[in-house]
Design a protein around this motif. Structure first.
Motif, PDB file in Angstrom:
ATOM      1  N   PHE A  94       0.577  -1.809   0.168  1.00 45.55           N
ATOM      2  CA  PHE A  94       0.180   0.157  -0.194  1.00 45.55           C
ATOM      3  C   PHE A  94       0.753   0.947  -0.391  1.00 45.55           C
ATOM      4  O   PHE A  94       0.674   2.218  -1.065  1.00 45.55           O
ATOM      5  N   THR A  95       2.050   1.243   0.900  1.00 44.48           N
ATOM      6  CA  THR A  95       3.116   1.976   0.302  1.00 44.48           C
ATOM      7  C   THR A  95       3.378   2.558  -1.039  1.00 44.48           C
ATOM      8  O   THR A  95       3.662   3.549  -0.601  1.00 44.48           O
ATOM      9  N   THR A  96       3.528   1.485  -1.344  1.00 48.65           N
ATOM     10  CA  THR A  96       3.721   1.295  -2.913  1.00 48.65           C
ATOM     11  C   THR A  96       3.197   2.033  -3.890  1.00 48.65           C
ATOM     12  O   THR A  96       3.551   3.364  -4.567  1.00 48.65           O
ATOM     13  N   ILE A  97       1.996   1.503  -3.534  1.00 47.95           N
ATOM     14  CA  ILE A  97       0.176   2.681  -4.172  1.00 47.95           C
ATOM     15  C   ILE A  97       0.821   3.861  -3.977  1.00 47.95           C
ATOM     16  O   ILE A  97       0.993   5.104  -5.019  1.00 47.95           O
ATOM     17  N   LEU A  98       0.739   4.695  -2.561  1.00 46.40           N
ATOM     18  CA  LEU A  98       0.592   5.946  -2.697  1.00 46.40           C
ATOM     19  C   LEU A  98       2.025   6.696  -2.967  1.00 46.40           C
ATOM     20  O   LEU A  98       1.296   7.388  -3.534  1.00 46.40           O
ATOM     21  N   THR A  99       3.288   5.816  -3.021  1.00 51.20           N
ATOM     22  CA  THR A  99       4.331   6.614  -3.747  1.00 51.20           C
ATOM     23  C   THR A  99       4.043   7.177  -5.452  1.00 51.20           C
ATOM     24  O   THR A  99       4.542   7.496  -5.698  1.00 51.20           O
ATOM     25  N   ALA A 100       3.068   5.676  -5.697  1.00 52.75           N
ATOM     26  CA  ALA A 100       3.158   5.899  -7.095  1.00 52.75           C
ATOM     27  C   ALA A 100       2.355   6.422  -7.831  1.00 52.75           C
ATOM     28  O   ALA A 100       2.447   6.873  -8.435  1.00 52.75           O
ATOM     29  N   SER A 101       1.196   6.837  -7.219  1.00 52.04           N
ATOM     30  CA  SER A 101       0.261   7.542  -7.829  1.00 52.04           C
ATOM     31  C   SER A 101       1.169   9.218  -7.457  1.00 52.04           C
ATOM     32  O   SER A 101       1.550  10.270  -7.120  1.00 52.04           O
ATOM     33  N   ASN A 102       0.405   9.884  -9.126  1.00 49.95           N
ATOM     34  CA  ASN A 102       1.640  10.868  -9.013  1.00 49.95           C
ATOM     35  C   ASN A 102       0.543  11.902  -8.758  1.00 49.95           C
ATOM     36  O   ASN A 102      -0.310  12.624 -10.553  1.00 49.95           O
ATOM     37  N   HIS A 103      -0.233  11.732  -8.031  1.00 46.92           N
ATOM     38  CA  HIS A 103      -1.352  13.098  -8.035  1.00 46.92           C
ATOM     39  C   HIS A 103      -0.742  13.841  -6.959  1.00 46.92           C
ATOM     40  O   HIS A 103       0.051  13.160  -5.991  1.00 46.92           O
ATOM     41  N   VAL A 108      -6.189  13.545  -4.828  1.00 46.42           N
ATOM     42  CA  VAL A 108      -6.081  12.635  -3.942  1.00 46.42           C
ATOM     43  C   VAL A 108      -7.403  13.000  -3.160  1.00 46.42           C
ATOM     44  O   VAL A 108      -8.166  11.684  -3.431  1.00 46.42           O
ATOM     45  N   LEU A 109      -7.292  13.773  -2.331  1.00 50.08           N
ATOM     46  CA  LEU A 109      -8.903  13.870  -1.500  1.00 50.08           C
ATOM     47  C   LEU A 109      -9.951  14.371  -1.942  1.00 50.08           C
ATOM     48  O   LEU A 109     -10.548  13.797  -1.911  1.00 50.08           O
ATOM     49  N   GLU A 110     -10.087  15.654  -3.403  1.00 52.67           N
ATOM     50  CA  GLU A 110     -10.752  15.920  -4.037  1.00 52.67           C
ATOM     51  C   GLU A 110     -11.942  13.719  -4.735  1.00 52.67           C
ATOM     52  O   GLU A 110     -12.871  13.970  -4.105  1.00 52.67           O
ATOM     53  N   ILE A 111     -10.434  13.524  -5.047  1.00 56.74           N
ATOM     54  CA  ILE A 111     -11.325  12.057  -5.691  1.00 56.74           C
ATOM     55  C   ILE A 111     -12.244  11.097  -4.983  1.00 56.74           C
ATOM     56  O   ILE A 111     -13.004  10.650  -4.791  1.00 56.74           O
ATOM     57  N   SER A 112     -11.700  11.198  -3.438  1.00 57.04           N
ATOM     58  CA  SER A 112     -11.593   9.903  -3.047  1.00 57.04           C
ATOM     59  C   SER A 112     -13.391  10.842  -1.993  1.00 57.04           C
ATOM     60  O   SER A 112     -14.321  10.280  -1.334  1.00 57.04           O
TER      61      SER A 112
END
Lengths: 196, 196
Positions: A94-103, A108-112
DNA sequence: GCCAGTCTGTCAGTCACTGCCAACCTGTCT
DNA sequence: AGACAGGTTGGCAGTGACTGACAGACTGGC
């Protein structure tokens, strides 16, 4: 992680990004439900037909990139060395995902927030996440030393589902706090309450 | 558990049951996607408009009664004496639901299989379950000795989400085994793997 | 019987989504 | 340059879930 080969591919990516941007802008202005696909297409300068060709569904305008992140998650977990515990391997994924997201975090907050506020979006999002869980089953079974049968093992499924549940709880609280809380901390709290 | 008061209420219940039955029969014959609401209405002998008045959405033809079960769950958990542990209280809630459902296991299996096989239904089902989780938060917070703030507590959410995750895993495996497995046993296995 | 409130069916309309076909754009071969 | 093949786009008509509005039917209380 391959470089965007052809020029044609890059312009295609640009079109996709343009559509997503205009869609999110419209959703922010009018709300998700009140925005029609015709509006999105018109403002993005493409035909409605093309929007559906690129995204398939209105929900995928928001949840679309989740698809790719799932594969990142699975391979990141699978890449963890065997001596790492199952729990740590999943957290690392999951931490990998967080760093992989280029936003940006704002994005991210807006989309979430959009997803959490909208039942139809939320439902679709949950269902996509369930596919991640399914594809993780063999990886985790191997890591737990369980033979993969035709039907998944209850223990592996339970562990995976629990981690997702805690991630989910942390994400939701992070959004409810307007992005001001430490999502990682919330996750640790939730998991500690479960395992403690 | 109140007796169905007026005659009118009972005939209304009969209509609802009739619609659900014909819908499930049609879904079994042709599949969920391939069945239109017009078909359901016609065979059930009511207008299409009335079907939507009773159920709101096509998905609610299958997931509709989940709504009521959620309230049963919450009050069952709340009714557990304080000395019962949080985990046991939640488990007791779920066993209450199982006994409260007035369907044959075959019927439950049929409906569950329908939900698990259909992405759109599954998504809607997950989202409904999430509402159960939300309404359980204050009950569990109190039981864990946590002051209920305006935003839920991560620990309470984690525990609730975990129990649901394990119930979900057990249900899915139970369906994948064609109802031949012991769902309770599967649940215990999943939770033991998490907490052990 | 009569009246008020509720329930039902009909109809027209919106919107997400799909199949189909014609126009088009792009790179290739001659 | 010109013909050709591949994939891409836009327009169009259709399906199906769902909704609002209205008219008739049906109910209980007078």
């Amino acid at each position: 992680m391959e470089k965007s080969s052809t020029l044609w591919d890059r312009s295609r990516q640009a079109v996709v990004a343009e559509i997503v941007d205009t869609a999110l802008a419209l959703f922010a202005e009018q709300g998700y439900e009140a925005t029609t696909m015709a509006q999105v297409a018109k403002r993005a300068g493409v035909s409605q037909r093309s929007v559906f060709r690129y995204f398939g569904t209105k929900e995928d305008l928001v949840c679309g990139e989740q698809e790719a992140l799932g594969e990142v998650l699975v391979s990141a977990v699978a890449a963890q060395p065997p001596e790492v515990s199952t729990w740590d391997a999943l957290r690392a994924g999951f931490t990998t995902i967080l760093t992989a997201s280029n936003h940006t975090p704002q994005r991210v907050l807006e989309i979430s927030a959009l997803i959490f506020d909208n039942p139809s979006l939320h439902a679709r999002y949950l269902e996509k996440r369930l596919r991640w869980q399914r594809s993780l089953v063999p990886v985790i079974e191997k890591r737990m030393g369980i033979d993969s049968g035709e039907v998944p093992d209850a223990r592996a499924m339970g562990v995976i589902a629990t981690v997702f549940a805690c991630v989910d709880a942390a994400s939701e609280l992070w959004v409810r706090h307007g992005g001001k809380a430490d999502a990682f901390e919330l996750y640790e709290q939730a998991l500690a309450a479960v395992r403690g």
